[in-house]
Scaffold this motif. Structure first.
Motif, PDB file in Angstrom:
ATOM      1  N   LEU A   1      37.605 -14.255 -73.513  1.00  0.00           N
ATOM      2  CA  LEU A   1      38.579 -14.741 -72.521  1.00  0.00           C
ATOM      3  C   LEU A   1      39.567 -15.720 -73.140  1.00  0.00           C
ATOM      4  N   ALA A   2      39.067 -16.625 -73.948  1.00  0.00           N
ATOM      5  CA  ALA A   2      39.956 -17.611 -74.570  1.00  0.00           C
ATOM      6  C   ALA A   2      41.005 -16.924 -75.431  1.00  0.00           C
ATOM      7  N   LYS A   3      40.594 -15.933 -76.183  1.00  0.00           N
ATOM      8  CA  LYS A   3      41.543 -15.203 -77.029  1.00  0.00           C
ATOM      9  C   LYS A   3      42.506 -14.377 -76.187  1.00  0.00           C
ATOM     10  N   LYS A   4      41.974 -13.677 -75.196  1.00  0.00           N
ATOM     11  CA  LYS A   4      42.784 -12.797 -74.351  1.00  0.00           C
ATOM     12  C   LYS A   4      43.880 -13.564 -73.613  1.00  0.00           C
ATOM     13  N   TYR A   5      43.554 -14.773 -73.142  1.00  0.00           N
ATOM     14  CA  TYR A   5      44.518 -15.548 -72.356  1.00  0.00           C
ATOM     15  C   TYR A   5      45.168 -16.666 -73.159  1.00  0.00           C
ATOM     16  N   HIS A   6      45.110 -16.544 -74.491  1.00  0.00           N
ATOM     17  CA  HIS A   6      45.820 -17.443 -75.408  1.00  0.00           C
ATOM     18  C   HIS A   6      45.469 -18.912 -75.179  1.00  0.00           C
TER      19      HIS A   6
ATOM     20  N   ALA B   1      36.306 -20.089 -65.810  1.00  0.00           N
ATOM     21  CA  ALA B   1      35.468 -18.972 -66.251  1.00  0.00           C
ATOM     22  C   ALA B   1      34.904 -19.238 -67.646  1.00  0.00           C
ATOM     23  N   ILE B   2      35.733 -19.716 -68.539  1.00  0.00           N
ATOM     24  CA  ILE B   2      35.289 -20.006 -69.904  1.00  0.00           C
ATOM     25  C   ILE B   2      34.215 -21.092 -69.896  1.00  0.00           C
ATOM     26  N   ASN B   3      34.397 -22.120 -69.082  1.00  0.00           N
ATOM     27  CA  ASN B   3      33.409 -23.196 -69.016  1.00  0.00           C
ATOM     28  C   ASN B   3      32.058 -22.699 -68.508  1.00  0.00           C
ATOM     29  N   VAL B   4      32.063 -21.856 -67.489  1.00  0.00           N
ATOM     30  CA  VAL B   4      30.817 -21.302 -66.967  1.00  0.00           C
ATOM     31  C   VAL B   4      30.127 -20.454 -68.028  1.00  0.00           C
ATOM     32  N   LEU B   5      30.898 -19.629 -68.708  1.00  0.00           N
ATOM     33  CA  LEU B   5      30.323 -18.774 -69.743  1.00  0.00           C
ATOM     34  C   LEU B   5      29.730 -19.603 -70.877  1.00  0.00           C
ATOM     35  N   ARG B   6      30.406 -20.655 -71.258  1.00  0.00           N
ATOM     36  CA  ARG B   6      29.891 -21.528 -72.318  1.00  0.00           C
ATOM     37  C   ARG B   6      28.592 -22.194 -71.888  1.00  0.00           C
ATOM     38  N   GLU B   7      28.553 -22.700 -70.665  1.00  0.00           N
ATOM     39  CA  GLU B   7      27.349 -23.368 -70.170  1.00  0.00           C
ATOM     40  C   GLU B   7      26.164 -22.419 -70.111  1.00  0.00           C
ATOM     41  N   ALA B   8      26.415 -21.153 -69.819  1.00  0.00           N
ATOM     42  CA  ALA B   8      25.343 -20.157 -69.716  1.00  0.00           C
ATOM     43  C   ALA B   8      25.081 -19.481 -71.066  1.00  0.00           C
ATOM     44  N   THR B   9      25.697 -19.966 -72.107  1.00  0.00           N
ATOM     45  CA  THR B   9      25.589 -19.471 -73.484  1.00  0.00           C
ATOM     46  C   THR B   9      26.020 -18.013 -73.650  1.00  0.00           C
ATOM     47  N   TYR B  10      26.998 -17.598 -72.870  1.00  0.00           N
ATOM     48  CA  TYR B  10      27.652 -16.306 -73.075  1.00  0.00           C
ATOM     49  C   TYR B  10      28.884 -16.562 -73.951  1.00  0.00           C
ATOM     50  N   ILE B  11      28.614 -16.888 -75.195  1.00  0.00           N
ATOM     51  CA  ILE B  11      29.645 -17.356 -76.108  1.00  0.00           C
ATOM     52  C   ILE B  11      30.651 -16.254 -76.435  1.00  0.00           C
TER      53      ILE B  11
END
Length: 112
Positions: free
Chosen positions: A83-88, A67-77
């Motif tokens: 997500l990265a913070k929420k799931y440590h 999920a994080i990778n898809v968001l990064r690729e679509a520039t939903y930073i």
């Protein structure tokens, strides 16, 4: 093929139903999460995307790294950072901060 304009709405509905089904464990299959998030990004459904990311009940339904990778690729930073913070996922959080946030800052500086 299914992400074309004619089929993407049906695919989105199907993937949402799959993710909302409590008897389906999608956590170890990032492809389903990736596909749903790609549907949202292709249709520019920011509200649906944000709702999906911020939902407290999604831990069984997502592959967080996918999920994080898809968001990064679509520039939903912001959503990727959330997500990265929420799931440590500290390594990913730092990587996003260093690579993506820094790049966006440079683009904004160049456009000014």
């Amino acid at each position: 093929k299914f992400l074309d304009a004619q089929r993407i709405q049906n695919l989105t509905l199907y993937m949402e139903a799959l993710h909302n089904n409590p008897s389906v464990n999608l956590r170890h299959n990032g492809d389903h999460t990736t596909l749903l998030l790609n549907c949202y990004t292709k249709q520019m459904k920011h509200d649906k995307l944000k709702q999906f990311v911020e939902n407290d009940d999604i831990t069984r339904a997502i592959d967080v790294k996918a999920a994080i990778n898809v968001l990064r690729e679509a520039t939903y930073i912001d959503e990727a950072l959330f997500l990265a913070k929420k799931y440590h996922e500290q390594d990913l959080y730092l990587k996003i901060q260093l690579e993506d946030v820094h790049q966006l800052g440079e683009k904004n500086d160049n456009n000014a």
